[in-house]
Scaffold this active site. Structure first.
Site: not given
Lengths: 198, 198
Positions: A11-13
């Site tokens: 989920a990390s950008t």
């Protein structure tokens, strides 16, 4: 062969920048990648980190602008996803199976590419199935493995292993006792791995 | 001439890397530096940011290791200060006078150098007087100006100006409508200023 552990939360950008670049950069330097998917939520809770910065903050606004600008600077395609954050748990469970079986890189590259360039979000069935297909895997075989009690235990163990290494965010890179955090440290981490040798 | 605003809080750790490098990098590229000292505490409160991460956290441990490693990679001297954080308010007040009068760079470079290489900490009289001396300034003239009501008002106005620009940390760089945060974006910010032209 020099090896770099790459610790990823799906989920990390900023991890998009790393996932898009790390394959080629590691190949150029002759560094082997050891993919280590982990789930941020329990890690954050266990190390007593507060909540991430609020979505409406100036820091969040900056992050989106910076991410787009960095993608452009690095020559990477970028399309802002319509949803943030996403529920990455099922994808992480699959990635953990993938890491064990040796097809994590192909799976991860496609999952991130779909999310960050085509609007097919991580956390959707469409993303998961397409990324599995790209990695040559059959969902009917892999998904039961991903949801098995053994794999859930393995993911818990990943949290503990991440904490042992001092990890608090994604992407993180570990080589020997050295931890590097963030896409901005990707080249430094690879160089460190090369300097450490095999 | 292309101009870059450089927004600095004097208690910031990574700002040392920037202060040590920015003079030469800006000169090479023909970029003018517009020094903008600000005080983080009221800004943090006004934008509703939570407390910084705890001193005992894995993130803090990482920061110190990363800072040392980056300094080494960049070829900068580094000696871990015995105290953190320090009270930077008086130094920031002086820096604001310095920015108005045109000697902020010499003052800032010396204050950071003493803090990060000689253990003469920002917030001490020794640091302040030595940095003033290096900038060719007389403490008997400058210190009353720094503590004057007008300068205190000017520092309040800096907080508002920083918030207008979306700033949430130090170092930050502003060119046109673009904000860049962190020493890792120093080169990108300078390149952006050059691309914008005069």
């Amino acid at each position: 062969m020099p090896t770099l552990e790459i610790w990823l939360e799906y989920a990390s950008t900023y991890s998009y920048l790393t996932v898009s670049r790390v394959g080629a950069l590691a190949r150029e330097r002759g560094v082997l990648l050891d993919w280590q998917p982990f789930w941020m939520a329990p890690l954050r809770e266990q190390i007593g980190m507060g909540a991430p910065f609020p979505h409406a903050s100036s820091k969040a606004a900056y992050m989106w602008r910076d991410l787009e600008r960095r993608a452009h600077t690095l020559g990477l395609p970028y399309r802002k996803p319509e949803q943030y954050p996403v529920n990455s748990l099922q994808t992480i469970r699959v990635a953990l199976v993938a890491a064990r079986q040796g097809w994590c890189q192909a799976f991860t590259e496609e999952a991130f590419r779909l999310h960050w360039t085509e609007g097919v979000l991580i956390g959707t069935e469409a993303n998961l199935h397409a990324a599995l297909g790209k990695a040559g895997q059959d969902p009917a075989v892999v998904l039961p493995l991903a949801s098995s009690p053994g794999n859930k235990e393995a993911l818990k163990a990943q949290t503990a292993r991440a904490i042992e290494r001092g990890i608090f965010g994604s992407p993180s890179f570990v080589v020997g006792g050295e931890l590097f955090w963030g896409d901005d440290r990707l080249e430094d981490a690879l160089d460190w791995a090369v300097a450490q040798g095999g």
